[in-house]
Design an enzyme around this catalytic site. Structure first.
Site, PDB file in Angstrom:
ATOM      1  CG  ASP A  66      50.080  11.918  73.044  1.00  0.00           C
ATOM      2  OD1 ASP A  66      49.844  11.604  71.303  1.00  0.00           O
ATOM      3  OD2 ASP A  66      50.282  10.504  73.500  1.00  0.00           O
ATOM      4  CG  ASP A  68      53.940  12.459  69.960  1.00  0.00           C
ATOM      5  OD1 ASP A  68      53.996  12.751  70.954  1.00  0.00           O
ATOM      6  OD2 ASP A  68      53.730  11.168  69.593  1.00  0.00           O
ATOM      7  CG  ASP A 136      53.346   2.884  62.656  1.00  0.00           C
ATOM      8  OD1 ASP A 136      52.596   4.078  61.760  1.00  0.00           O
ATOM      9  OD2 ASP A 136      52.802   2.768  63.129  1.00  0.00           O
TER      10      ASP A 136
HETATM   11  P1  ATP Z   1      48.024   7.169  69.409  1.00  0.00           P
HETATM   12  O1  ATP Z   1      46.388   7.734  69.095  1.00  0.00           O
HETATM   13  O2  ATP Z   1      47.119   5.519  69.348  1.00  0.00           O
HETATM   14  O3  ATP Z   1      49.125   8.072  69.929  1.00  0.00           O
HETATM   15  P2  ATP Z   1      49.917   7.096  67.392  1.00  0.00           P
HETATM   16  O4  ATP Z   1      50.265   7.372  66.077  1.00  0.00           O
HETATM   17  O5  ATP Z   1      50.729   8.856  67.868  1.00  0.00           O
HETATM   18  O6  ATP Z   1      48.389   6.403  67.644  1.00  0.00           O
HETATM   19  P3  ATP Z   1      52.205   6.478  69.340  1.00  0.00           P
HETATM   20  O7  ATP Z   1      52.305   5.243  69.481  1.00  0.00           O
HETATM   21  O8  ATP Z   1      52.189   7.571  69.752  1.00  0.00           O
HETATM   22  O9  ATP Z   1      50.947   6.491  67.824  1.00  0.00           O
HETATM   23  O10 ATP Z   1      53.695   6.495  68.554  1.00  0.00           O
HETATM   24  C1  ATP Z   1      53.782   7.732  67.307  1.00  0.00           C
HETATM   25  C2  ATP Z   1      53.713   7.929  65.777  1.00  0.00           C
HETATM   26  O11 ATP Z   1      55.813   6.587  65.724  1.00  0.00           O
HETATM   27  C3  ATP Z   1      53.162   7.417  65.060  1.00  0.00           C
HETATM   28  O12 ATP Z   1      52.356   8.015  63.702  1.00  0.00           O
HETATM   29  C4  ATP Z   1      53.969   6.462  64.386  1.00  0.00           C
HETATM   30  O13 ATP Z   1      54.189   7.541  63.749  1.00  0.00           O
HETATM   31  C5  ATP Z   1      55.654   5.930  64.978  1.00  0.00           C
HETATM   32  N1  ATP Z   1      55.343   5.215  65.375  1.00  0.00           N
HETATM   33  C6  ATP Z   1      54.870   4.129  66.180  1.00  0.00           C
HETATM   34  N2  ATP Z   1      55.471   3.459  66.591  1.00  0.00           N
HETATM   35  C7  ATP Z   1      55.650   2.605  65.564  1.00  0.00           C
HETATM   36  C8  ATP Z   1      56.311   1.651  65.100  1.00  0.00           C
HETATM   37  N3  ATP Z   1      56.294   0.256  66.016  1.00  0.00           N
HETATM   38  N4  ATP Z   1      57.070   1.250  63.527  1.00  0.00           N
HETATM   39  C9  ATP Z   1      57.314   2.843  63.194  1.00  0.00           C
HETATM   40  N5  ATP Z   1      56.918   3.574  63.107  1.00  0.00           N
HETATM   41  C10 ATP Z   1      56.310   3.572  64.261  1.00  0.00           C
HETATM   42 MG    MG Z   2      50.752   9.576  70.012  1.00  0.00          MG
END
Ligand code: ATP
Ligand code: MG
Length: 429
Positions: A66, A68, A136
């Site tokens: 997705d 963001d 993170d």
């Molecule tokens: P995915 O492919 O699983 O969606 P993602 O990195 O996009 O991976 P998300 O959970 O959608 O993960 O979160 C979006 C963004 O928000 C992450 O890339 C990170 O920058 C930030 N983020 C999410 N969870 C945390 C956390 N627990 N602590 C700090 N930053 C976070």
């Molecule tokens: Mg994501």
């Protein structure tokens, strides 16, 4: 969980800015809706970027799940730009911009993380730079501006990504303590994206794993689904075991399976089959996943009670109740999944009763298919005879006449095969 602790010692004020093309990212690979969101925010005078997993995945040449968006615009301002935006979250509000079934999530730059989507306490808006440092991992803190065609990197994420490194932003111990779920995210990203968590990060996991038990159980449920239901369950399970996080999540099961279930085990086979189903586009359900995750705990406890002289049916029911109750302390499995999970367990004894109309009636039951799939795992792991599973496979495929013949061919109403009788005593309920 400690909050608001941000060791910002290594802030490099000037970010590295490179062309997206040099990272292999082209606007054509982005959802047109996400691009439109960035463009309209920018046209309204705000800075806006794509961020997080989508940028990381684009650079890795993978299809993002997705998209963001982050922006300087405050939630109310975001809503003014988009008629199709809905604000969500209580204290820290985000906007969801709806385009039919696609939702683009738009957040305002913030200085502190939202650790739990259910609990948005303590977030404050911040600058782009602060937004980068609250994330993170360095690979998750890259900002892509599709209009300018530039990627902005405050944390050396591009370099880490090109070397396959997964590095925590800031002091890893502080960041893991602040939000232990980051440890699960580390394992998940490492397994899914073939990144290597830095040595320092890896060293911390076994020691800090027990902190997961302080995370709200509802949040852990969501994380467990991300760990096991996104097509990399086998690799993720291996990594969880290696870093001793599996035992933090499933203490009851880990104490029976040992630190690592062998490849022949029911759990290992369940994870292989779940990855396989997902790769074929078939559905998977948390009820089945948790049935497999917790089964050894239930079986061991029931067998133990039966050996002590308890009646089979009651022993199985009590074991199921107890194992579930203990697991719920760590991971909140919603009723809509725990109820069918227990049905999958409870129905196992019915596979032994094939005589008369039993098999015909069972075949009609709503949960037959899930229970049958579970029987397949039990057979493959040597827990029940493969012949029993094969019989049920043939029974389903047979015509009405063939079914009658199959039941007729069983050795009488009692089916006096010693093996079967043992099972009946074992799997009661
Ligand atoms: P995915 O492919 O699983 O969606 P993602 O990195 O996009 O991976 P998300 O959970 O959608 O993960 O979160 C979006 C963004 O928000 C992450 O890339 C990170 O920058 C930030 N983020 C999410 N969870 C945390 C956390 N627990 N602590 C700090 N930053 C976070
Ligand atoms: Mg994501």
């Amino acid at each position: 969980m400690r909050r608001g602790f941000f060791p910002l010692t290594d802030i490099s004020k000037a970010p590295k800015i490179v062309t997206a093309a040099s990272c292999g990212v082209t606007p054509g690979r982005i959802s047109p809706h996400a691009r439109q969101v960035v463009e309209r925010l920018q046209d309204a005078g705000y800075t806006a970027y794509l961020v997080g997993g989508c940028v990381r995945d684009l650079i890795l040449g993978k299809e993002p799940k997705d998209f963001d968006v982050v922006t300087q615009a405050r939630p109310e301002e975001i809503r003014q730009v988009f008629r199709n935006a809905r604000l969500i979250g209580r204290r820290f509000r985000l906007a969801h911009v709806h385009f039919g079934r696609e939702i683009v999530e738009v957040a305002t730059y913030r200085a502190t993380p939202s650790l739990d989507p259910q609990d948005d306490d303590g977030n404050v808006f911040g600058t782009l730079e602060e937004d980068a440092f609250r994330r993170d991992f360095t690979v998750n803190a890259l900002y892509y501006d599709p209009q300018e065609g530039l990627v902005t990197d405050y944390v050396n994420g591009l370099d880490d990504l090109s070397h396959g490194r997964l590095r925590v932003i800031g002091d890893p111990e502080a960041r893991f303590r602040e939000d232990p779920v980051r440890m699960l995210r580390a394992v998940r990203f490492a397994a899914k994206l073939h990144l290597q968590l830095t040595e320092e990060g890896r060293r911390l996991l076994p020691a800090l794993g027990p902190l997961l038990q302080e995370v709200p159980p509802a949040r852990l449920f969501e994380e467990v689904l991300k760990l096991f239901h996104t097509g990399n369950a086998v690799a993720t399970y291996e990594a969880l075991c290696e870093h001793r996080l599996f035992e933090a999540l499933f203490p009851g099961v880990a104490s029976i399976l040992g630190p690592h279930a062998d490849a022949e085990s029911l759990l290992a086979r369940a994870l292989v089959s779940s990855d396989q189903r997902l790769s074929e586009g078939k559905p998977v359900t948390p009820a089945f996943l948790f049935a497999a995750l917790l089964w050894e705990g239930v079986r061991e406890e029931a067998m133990h009670s039966i050996a002590q002289g308890a009646a089979a049916a009651e022993a199985w029911t009590k074991a199921a109740e107890h194992v579930l109750r203990e697991q719920l302390r760590v991971i909140m499995i919603p009723k809509r999944f725990s109820v069918p999970m227990r049905e999958i367990w409870g129905l196992q004894s019915r596979f032994d009763r094939r005589a008369g109309r039993h098999a015909f009636r069972f075949l009609e039951s709503k949960r037959f298919r899930a229970a049958y799939d579970f029987l397949g795992l039990r057979a493959a792991s040597g827990e029940v005879p493969m012949a029993l599973f094969d019989w049920w496979t043939r029974f389903q495929e047979a015509t009405a006449d063939e079914r009658e013949a199959m039941v007729g061919a069983l050795s009488g109403p009692g089916e006096k095969r010693p093996r079967r009788r043992r099972r009946r005593r074992a799997v009661g309920g």
